[in-house]
Design a protein around this motif. Structure first.
Motif, PDB file in Angstrom:
ATOM      1  N   PRO A  85       9.060   8.137  -1.249  1.00  0.00           N
ATOM      2  CA  PRO A  85       9.891   6.980  -1.539  1.00  0.00           C
ATOM      3  C   PRO A  85      10.655   6.620  -0.435  1.00  0.00           C
ATOM      4  CG  PRO A  85      10.889   8.894  -2.325  1.00  0.00           C
ATOM      5  CD  PRO A  85       9.536   9.546  -2.182  1.00  0.00           C
ATOM      6  N   LYS A  86      10.923   5.427   0.026  1.00  0.00           N
ATOM      7  CA  LYS A  86      11.644   4.926   0.925  1.00  0.00           C
ATOM      8  C   LYS A  86      13.105   4.389   0.441  1.00  0.00           C
ATOM      9  CE  LYS A  86       7.134   3.216   3.066  1.00  0.00           C
ATOM     10  NZ  LYS A  86       6.560   2.102   3.330  1.00  0.00           N
ATOM     11  N   PRO A  87      14.142   4.190   1.283  1.00  0.00           N
ATOM     12  CA  PRO A  87      15.119   3.584   1.054  1.00  0.00           C
ATOM     13  C   PRO A  87      15.118   2.376   0.402  1.00  0.00           C
ATOM     14  CG  PRO A  87      15.464   4.619   3.198  1.00  0.00           C
ATOM     15  CD  PRO A  87      14.067   4.691   2.800  1.00  0.00           C
ATOM     16  N   GLU A  88      14.148   1.591   0.605  1.00  0.00           N
ATOM     17  CA  GLU A  88      14.020   0.273   0.039  1.00  0.00           C
ATOM     18  C   GLU A  88      13.476   0.345  -1.416  1.00  0.00           C
ATOM     19  OE1 GLU A  88      10.768   0.315   3.443  1.00  0.00           O
ATOM     20  OE2 GLU A  88      12.793   1.151   3.028  1.00  0.00           O
ATOM     21  N   ASP A  89      13.010   1.720  -1.805  1.00  0.00           N
ATOM     22  CA  ASP A  89      12.728   1.750  -3.277  1.00  0.00           C
ATOM     23  C   ASP A  89      13.931   2.030  -4.175  1.00  0.00           C
ATOM     24  OD1 ASP A  89      10.051   1.597  -2.925  1.00  0.00           O
ATOM     25  OD2 ASP A  89       9.942   3.584  -2.202  1.00  0.00           O
ATOM     26  N   THR A  90      15.256   2.152  -3.421  1.00  0.00           N
ATOM     27  CA  THR A  90      16.304   2.212  -4.424  1.00  0.00           C
ATOM     28  C   THR A  90      16.582   1.200  -5.236  1.00  0.00           C
ATOM     29  OG1 THR A  90      17.447   3.495  -2.641  1.00  0.00           O
ATOM     30  CG2 THR A  90      18.888   2.411  -3.982  1.00  0.00           C
ATOM     31  N   ALA A  91      16.843   1.350  -6.486  1.00  0.00           N
ATOM     32  CA  ALA A  91      16.791   0.430  -7.479  1.00  0.00           C
ATOM     33  C   ALA A  91      17.196   1.147  -8.990  1.00  0.00           C
ATOM     34  CB  ALA A  91      15.776  -0.427  -7.621  1.00  0.00           C
ATOM     35  N   VAL A  92      17.495   0.431  -9.865  1.00  0.00           N
ATOM     36  CA  VAL A  92      17.506   0.978 -11.233  1.00  0.00           C
ATOM     37  C   VAL A  92      15.885   0.624 -11.723  1.00  0.00           C
ATOM     38  CG1 VAL A  92      18.227   0.595 -13.558  1.00  0.00           C
ATOM     39  CG2 VAL A  92      19.958   0.427 -11.669  1.00  0.00           C
ATOM     40  N   TYR A  93      15.337   1.488 -12.111  1.00  0.00           N
ATOM     41  CA  TYR A  93      14.147   1.255 -12.607  1.00  0.00           C
ATOM     42  C   TYR A  93      13.970   1.144 -14.211  1.00  0.00           C
ATOM     43  CZ  TYR A  93      11.989   2.026  -8.183  1.00  0.00           C
ATOM     44  OH  TYR A  93      11.500   1.985  -6.783  1.00  0.00           O
ATOM     45  N   TYR A  94      13.173   0.108 -14.769  1.00  0.00           N
ATOM     46  CA  TYR A  94      13.004   0.025 -16.206  1.00  0.00           C
ATOM     47  C   TYR A  94      11.892  -0.044 -16.638  1.00  0.00           C
ATOM     48  CZ  TYR A  94      17.561  -2.267 -15.427  1.00  0.00           C
ATOM     49  OH  TYR A  94      19.021  -2.826 -15.125  1.00  0.00           O
ATOM     50  N   CYS A  95      11.395   0.639 -17.709  1.00  0.00           N
ATOM     51  CA  CYS A  95      10.215   0.390 -18.344  1.00  0.00           C
ATOM     52  C   CYS A  95      10.109  -0.702 -19.544  1.00  0.00           C
ATOM     53  CB  CYS A  95       9.562   1.567 -19.138  1.00  0.00           C
ATOM     54  SG  CYS A  95      10.347   2.427 -20.308  1.00  0.00           S
ATOM     55  N   SER A  96       8.971  -1.317 -19.635  1.00  0.00           N
ATOM     56  CA  SER A  96       8.865  -2.275 -20.672  1.00  0.00           C
ATOM     57  C   SER A  96       7.560  -2.305 -21.263  1.00  0.00           C
ATOM     58  CB  SER A  96       9.343  -3.752 -20.040  1.00  0.00           C
ATOM     59  OG  SER A  96       9.165  -4.616 -21.183  1.00  0.00           O
ATOM     60  N   ALA A  97       7.556  -2.934 -22.361  1.00  0.00           N
ATOM     61  CA  ALA A  97       6.104  -3.073 -23.074  1.00  0.00           C
ATOM     62  C   ALA A  97       5.473  -4.388 -23.154  1.00  0.00           C
ATOM     63  CB  ALA A  97       6.351  -2.215 -24.482  1.00  0.00           C
ATOM     64  N   ALA A  98       4.662  -4.785 -23.686  1.00  0.00           N
ATOM     65  CA  ALA A  98       3.949  -5.838 -23.909  1.00  0.00           C
ATOM     66  C   ALA A  98       3.031  -5.871 -25.128  1.00  0.00           C
ATOM     67  CB  ALA A  98       3.247  -6.486 -22.685  1.00  0.00           C
ATOM     68  N   ASP A  99       2.944  -6.569 -26.038  1.00  0.00           N
ATOM     69  CA  ASP A  99       2.198  -6.597 -27.244  1.00  0.00           C
ATOM     70  C   ASP A  99       0.833  -6.764 -26.723  1.00  0.00           C
ATOM     71  OD1 ASP A  99       4.520  -7.831 -29.395  1.00  0.00           O
ATOM     72  OD2 ASP A  99       4.380  -5.830 -29.174  1.00  0.00           O
ATOM     73  N   PRO A 100      -0.340  -6.113 -27.647  1.00  0.00           N
ATOM     74  CA  PRO A 100      -1.540  -6.478 -27.172  1.00  0.00           C
ATOM     75  C   PRO A 100      -1.999  -7.853 -27.510  1.00  0.00           C
ATOM     76  CG  PRO A 100      -1.295  -4.674 -28.757  1.00  0.00           C
ATOM     77  CD  PRO A 100       0.105  -5.449 -28.606  1.00  0.00           C
ATOM     78  N   SER A 101      -2.539  -8.527 -26.488  1.00  0.00           N
ATOM     79  CA  SER A 101      -3.011  -9.768 -26.352  1.00  0.00           C
ATOM     80  C   SER A 101      -4.258  -9.887 -25.471  1.00  0.00           C
ATOM     81  CB  SER A 101      -1.962 -10.648 -25.563  1.00  0.00           C
ATOM     82  OG  SER A 101      -1.828 -10.439 -24.430  1.00  0.00           O
ATOM     83  N   HIS A 102      -4.786 -11.191 -25.372  1.00  0.00           N
ATOM     84  CA  HIS A 102      -6.035 -11.398 -24.572  1.00  0.00           C
ATOM     85  C   HIS A 102      -5.581 -11.259 -22.887  1.00  0.00           C
ATOM     86  CE1 HIS A 102      -8.533 -12.053 -27.757  1.00  0.00           C
ATOM     87  NE2 HIS A 102      -7.811 -12.642 -28.382  1.00  0.00           N
ATOM     88  N   LEU A 103      -4.175 -11.324 -22.542  1.00  0.00           N
ATOM     89  CA  LEU A 103      -3.934 -11.402 -21.491  1.00  0.00           C
ATOM     90  C   LEU A 103      -4.126  -9.858 -20.932  1.00  0.00           C
ATOM     91  CD1 LEU A 103      -0.585 -13.062 -21.579  1.00  0.00           C
ATOM     92  CD2 LEU A 103      -3.006 -13.932 -20.944  1.00  0.00           C
ATOM     93  N   THR A 104      -4.239  -9.695 -19.360  1.00  0.00           N
ATOM     94  CA  THR A 104      -4.019  -8.434 -18.768  1.00  0.00           C
ATOM     95  C   THR A 104      -2.792  -8.159 -18.691  1.00  0.00           C
ATOM     96  OG1 THR A 104      -3.753  -9.451 -16.752  1.00  0.00           O
ATOM     97  CG2 THR A 104      -6.073  -8.888 -17.341  1.00  0.00           C
ATOM     98  N   ALA A 105      -2.627  -6.726 -18.611  1.00  0.00           N
ATOM     99  CA  ALA A 105      -1.120  -6.157 -18.485  1.00  0.00           C
ATOM    100  C   ALA A 105      -0.435  -6.881 -17.607  1.00  0.00           C
ATOM    101  CB  ALA A 105      -1.326  -4.606 -18.502  1.00  0.00           C
TER     102      ALA A 105
END
Length: 132
Positions: A85-105
């Motif tokens: 990791p680099k200093p520029e990676d400093t952040a609050v990291y969040y995970c999130s979900a998407a419901d199944p669809s015909h779109l790619t992730a």
């Protein structure tokens, strides 16, 4: 109960490693597309990586070769392995979900312009601080 909970953040020196975890509950995890976002101080929420229900992965250019996203459907978890990791990676990291669809992730998760988009599942975030 919140549907997503992140853990594993903390302080790390540049060149070290860190693994973030996100535990899901309350929805059918194995058919959901999942992603990691981050918001650095004074910056916009940005998509970092996605993993589809079938395991297809995506990484933003700035983390390619350094970060690895994975999922464990038996445990309803996704991970973000952060190597070098680099200093520029400093952040609050969040995970999130998407419901199944015909779109790619990437299509489903990349359209979001902010964190905590209404109607979507988000964790509370975990702070990652990279020092040099």
């Amino acid at each position: 109960e919140v549907p997503l909970v992140e853990s594993g953040g903390g302080s790390v020196q540049a060149g070290g490693s860190l693994r973030l975890s996100c535990t899901a509950s309350g929805f059918t995890f194995d058919v959901a597309d999942m992603g990691w976002y981050r918001q650095a101080p004074g910056k916009e929420c940005a998509l970092v990586s996605t993993i589809s229900s079938d395991g297809t992965t995506y990484y933003v250019d700035s983390v390619k070769g350094r970060f690895t996203i994975s999922r464990d459907n038996a445990e309803s978890k996704i991970y973000l392995q952060m190597n070098s990791p680099k200093p520029e990676d400093t952040a609050v990291y969040y995970c999130s979900a998407a419901d199944p669809s015909h779109l790619t992730a990437v299509q489903a998760l990349g359209v979001r312009t902010t964190c905590y988009t209404p109607g979507d599942a988000w964790g509370q975030g975990t702070q990652v601080t990279v020092s040099s």
